[in-house]
Design a protein around this motif. Structure first.
Motif, PDB file in Angstrom:
ATOM      1  N   ASP A  18      19.822  -3.905  12.346  1.00 39.16           N
ATOM      2  CA  ASP A  18      19.913  -4.818  11.013  1.00 39.16           C
ATOM      3  C   ASP A  18      18.366  -5.172  10.698  1.00 39.16           C
ATOM      4  OD1 ASP A  18      22.534  -4.082  10.945  1.00 39.16           O
ATOM      5  OD2 ASP A  18      23.148  -6.296  11.899  1.00 39.16           O
ATOM      6  N   GLN A  19      17.734  -5.412  11.580  1.00 38.33           N
ATOM      7  CA  GLN A  19      16.435  -5.843  11.420  1.00 38.33           C
ATOM      8  C   GLN A  19      15.354  -4.931  10.853  1.00 38.33           C
ATOM      9  OE1 GLN A  19      15.270  -9.020  11.781  1.00 38.33           O
ATOM     10  NE2 GLN A  19      13.167  -8.582  10.908  1.00 38.33           N
ATOM     11  N   LEU A  20      15.684  -3.752  11.504  1.00 37.89           N
ATOM     12  CA  LEU A  20      14.771  -2.684  10.885  1.00 37.89           C
ATOM     13  C   LEU A  20      15.197  -2.377   9.501  1.00 37.89           C
ATOM     14  CD1 LEU A  20      14.493  -0.434  14.042  1.00 37.89           C
ATOM     15  CD2 LEU A  20      12.821  -1.694  13.038  1.00 37.89           C
ATOM     16  N   LYS A  21      16.420  -2.569   9.139  1.00 31.21           N
ATOM     17  CA  LYS A  21      16.949  -2.322   7.706  1.00 31.21           C
ATOM     18  C   LYS A  21      16.295  -3.199   6.786  1.00 31.21           C
ATOM     19  CE  LYS A  21      21.306  -0.142   8.815  1.00 31.21           C
ATOM     20  NZ  LYS A  21      22.815  -0.156   8.723  1.00 31.21           N
ATOM     21  N   LYS A  22      16.203  -4.427   7.299  1.00 30.05           N
ATOM     22  CA  LYS A  22      15.515  -5.499   6.454  1.00 30.05           C
ATOM     23  C   LYS A  22      13.806  -5.189   6.229  1.00 30.05           C
ATOM     24  CE  LYS A  22      18.482  -9.236   7.899  1.00 30.05           C
ATOM     25  NZ  LYS A  22      18.486 -10.231   8.997  1.00 30.05           N
ATOM     26  N   GLU A  23      13.317  -4.843   7.426  1.00 29.42           N
ATOM     27  CA  GLU A  23      11.795  -4.679   7.429  1.00 29.42           C
ATOM     28  C   GLU A  23      11.438  -3.439   6.611  1.00 29.42           C
ATOM     29  OE1 GLU A  23      10.034  -4.728  11.288  1.00 29.42           O
ATOM     30  OE2 GLU A  23      11.324  -6.618  11.609  1.00 29.42           O
ATOM     31  N   VAL A  24      12.432  -2.368   6.736  1.00 29.97           N
ATOM     32  CA  VAL A  24      11.997  -1.087   5.670  1.00 29.97           C
ATOM     33  C   VAL A  24      11.696  -1.373   4.408  1.00 29.97           C
ATOM     34  CG1 VAL A  24      14.202   0.016   5.369  1.00 29.97           C
ATOM     35  CG2 VAL A  24      12.167   1.538   6.017  1.00 29.97           C
ATOM     36  N   LYS A  25      12.189  -2.352   3.897  1.00 34.77           N
ATOM     37  CA  LYS A  25      12.319  -2.827   2.474  1.00 34.77           C
ATOM     38  C   LYS A  25      11.187  -3.307   2.001  1.00 34.77           C
ATOM     39  CE  LYS A  25      17.603  -3.460   1.891  1.00 34.77           C
ATOM     40  NZ  LYS A  25      18.179  -4.355   2.407  1.00 34.77           N
ATOM     41  N   ASN A  26      10.221  -4.113   3.127  1.00 38.70           N
ATOM     42  CA  ASN A  26       9.109  -4.767   2.991  1.00 38.70           C
ATOM     43  C   ASN A  26       7.944  -3.725   2.231  1.00 38.70           C
ATOM     44  OD1 ASN A  26      10.342  -7.143   3.982  1.00 38.70           O
ATOM     45  ND2 ASN A  26       9.059  -6.677   5.737  1.00 38.70           N
ATOM     46  N   GLU A  27       7.345  -4.396   1.356  1.00 37.18           N
ATOM     47  CA  GLU A  27       6.209  -3.583   0.613  1.00 37.18           C
ATOM     48  C   GLU A  27       5.071  -3.287   1.647  1.00 37.18           C
ATOM     49  OE1 GLU A  27       3.308  -3.644  -3.027  1.00 37.18           O
ATOM     50  OE2 GLU A  27       5.166  -5.065  -3.225  1.00 37.18           O
ATOM     51  N   ARG A  28       4.485  -2.165   1.855  1.00 42.58           N
ATOM     52  CA  ARG A  28       3.568  -2.160   2.847  1.00 42.58           C
ATOM     53  C   ARG A  28       2.291  -2.019   2.072  1.00 42.58           C
ATOM     54  NH1 ARG A  28       5.709  -2.396   7.983  1.00 42.58           N
ATOM     55  NH2 ARG A  28       7.955  -2.017   7.658  1.00 42.58           N
ATOM     56  N   GLN A  29       0.983  -2.644   2.477  1.00 43.30           N
ATOM     57  CA  GLN A  29      -0.340  -2.364   1.966  1.00 43.30           C
ATOM     58  C   GLN A  29      -1.282  -2.057   3.149  1.00 43.30           C
ATOM     59  OE1 GLN A  29      -1.376  -5.811  -0.464  1.00 43.30           O
ATOM     60  NE2 GLN A  29      -0.069  -4.915  -2.037  1.00 43.30           N
ATOM     61  N   MET A  30      -2.570  -1.401   2.665  1.00 46.44           N
ATOM     62  CA  MET A  30      -3.550  -1.032   3.917  1.00 46.44           C
ATOM     63  C   MET A  30      -4.012  -2.545   4.010  1.00 46.44           C
ATOM     64  SD  MET A  30      -3.603   2.231   3.689  1.00 46.44           S
ATOM     65  CE  MET A  30      -5.257   2.887   4.148  1.00 46.44           C
ATOM     66  N   VAL A  31      -4.261  -2.618   5.339  1.00 43.02           N
ATOM     67  CA  VAL A  31      -5.099  -3.716   6.158  1.00 43.02           C
ATOM     68  C   VAL A  31      -6.448  -3.695   5.582  1.00 43.02           C
ATOM     69  CG1 VAL A  31      -5.913  -4.869   8.104  1.00 43.02           C
ATOM     70  CG2 VAL A  31      -3.417  -3.891   8.106  1.00 43.02           C
ATOM     71  N   SER A  32      -7.014  -2.575   5.217  1.00 39.10           N
ATOM     72  CA  SER A  32      -8.196  -2.640   4.706  1.00 39.10           C
ATOM     73  C   SER A  32      -8.379  -3.501   3.377  1.00 39.10           C
ATOM     74  CB  SER A  32      -8.949  -1.107   4.610  1.00 39.10           C
ATOM     75  OG  SER A  32      -7.999  -0.492   3.721  1.00 39.10           O
ATOM     76  N   LYS A  33      -7.373  -3.453   2.478  1.00 38.76           N
ATOM     77  CA  LYS A  33      -7.358  -3.855   1.260  1.00 38.76           C
ATOM     78  C   LYS A  33      -6.810  -5.285   1.472  1.00 38.76           C
ATOM     79  CE  LYS A  33      -4.875  -3.954  -3.022  1.00 38.76           C
ATOM     80  NZ  LYS A  33      -4.242  -5.043  -3.272  1.00 38.76           N
ATOM     81  N   THR A  34      -5.652  -5.688   2.176  1.00 31.23           N
ATOM     82  CA  THR A  34      -5.321  -6.911   2.183  1.00 31.23           C
ATOM     83  C   THR A  34      -6.203  -7.844   3.229  1.00 31.23           C
ATOM     84  OG1 THR A  34      -3.712  -6.457   4.074  1.00 31.23           O
ATOM     85  CG2 THR A  34      -2.756  -6.266   2.088  1.00 31.23           C
ATOM     86  N   GLY A  35      -6.710  -7.409   4.332  1.00 31.23           N
ATOM     87  CA  GLY A  35      -7.904  -8.115   5.121  1.00 31.23           C
ATOM     88  C   GLY A  35      -8.785  -8.779   4.224  1.00 31.23           C
ATOM     89  N   LYS A  36      -9.414  -8.116   3.297  1.00 27.98           N
ATOM     90  CA  LYS A  36     -10.658  -8.505   2.460  1.00 27.98           C
ATOM     91  C   LYS A  36      -9.933  -9.800   1.490  1.00 27.98           C
ATOM     92  CE  LYS A  36     -13.772  -6.671  -0.848  1.00 27.98           C
ATOM     93  NZ  LYS A  36     -13.427  -7.197  -2.088  1.00 27.98           N
ATOM     94  N   GLU A  37      -8.835  -9.488   0.988  1.00 24.13           N
ATOM     95  CA  GLU A  37      -8.195 -10.580   0.159  1.00 24.13           C
ATOM     96  C   GLU A  37      -7.989 -11.886   0.833  1.00 24.13           C
ATOM     97  OE1 GLU A  37      -4.712  -8.638  -1.527  1.00 24.13           O
ATOM     98  OE2 GLU A  37      -6.017  -7.392  -2.756  1.00 24.13           O
ATOM     99  N   ILE A  38      -7.392 -11.759   2.023  1.00 28.49           N
ATOM    100  CA  ILE A  38      -7.028 -12.994   2.905  1.00 28.49           C
ATOM    101  C   ILE A  38      -8.293 -13.502   3.479  1.00 28.49           C
ATOM    102  CG2 ILE A  38      -6.123 -13.404   5.312  1.00 28.49           C
ATOM    103  CD1 ILE A  38      -4.097 -11.352   5.002  1.00 28.49           C
ATOM    104  N   LYS A  39      -9.570 -12.840   3.639  1.00 24.91           N
ATOM    105  CA  LYS A  39     -10.570 -13.357   4.171  1.00 24.91           C
ATOM    106  C   LYS A  39     -11.085 -14.137   2.854  1.00 24.91           C
ATOM    107  CE  LYS A  39     -15.411 -12.327   5.626  1.00 24.91           C
ATOM    108  NZ  LYS A  39     -16.078 -12.245   4.629  1.00 24.91           N
TER     109      LYS A  39
END
Length: 71
Positions: A18-39
């Motif tokens: 059930d947990q994996l079914k929820k998680e698979v719907k999450n939109e994925r993004q590259m850490v190389s992109k999001t890491g810079k945005e978070i910083k």
């Protein structure tokens, strides 16, 4: 609900599925992109961050009201 140690293996696997079914719907993004945005976000908010700049004594709700002396 029941505690994990009280569940059967089948119940645990169903919970994990059930947990994996929820998680698979999450939109994925590259850490190389999001890491810079978070910083950039963290750096832009640093001036407002009480963990970095501290809390003024008069605004601190957790400040001790009084002390106690041991003699």
């Amino acid at each position: 609900g029941k505690m994990a140690q009280d569940m059967t293996e089948k119940e645990l696997l169903k919970m994990e599925l059930d947990q994996l079914k929820k998680e698979v719907k999450n939109e994925r993004q590259m850490v190389s992109k999001t890491g810079k945005e978070i910083k950039e976000y963290v750096e832009s908010m640093a001036g407002e961050d009480p963990l970095l700049k501290g809390v003024p004594e008069d605004k601190n709700p957790f400040k001790e009201k009084g002390g106690c002396a041991i003699s």
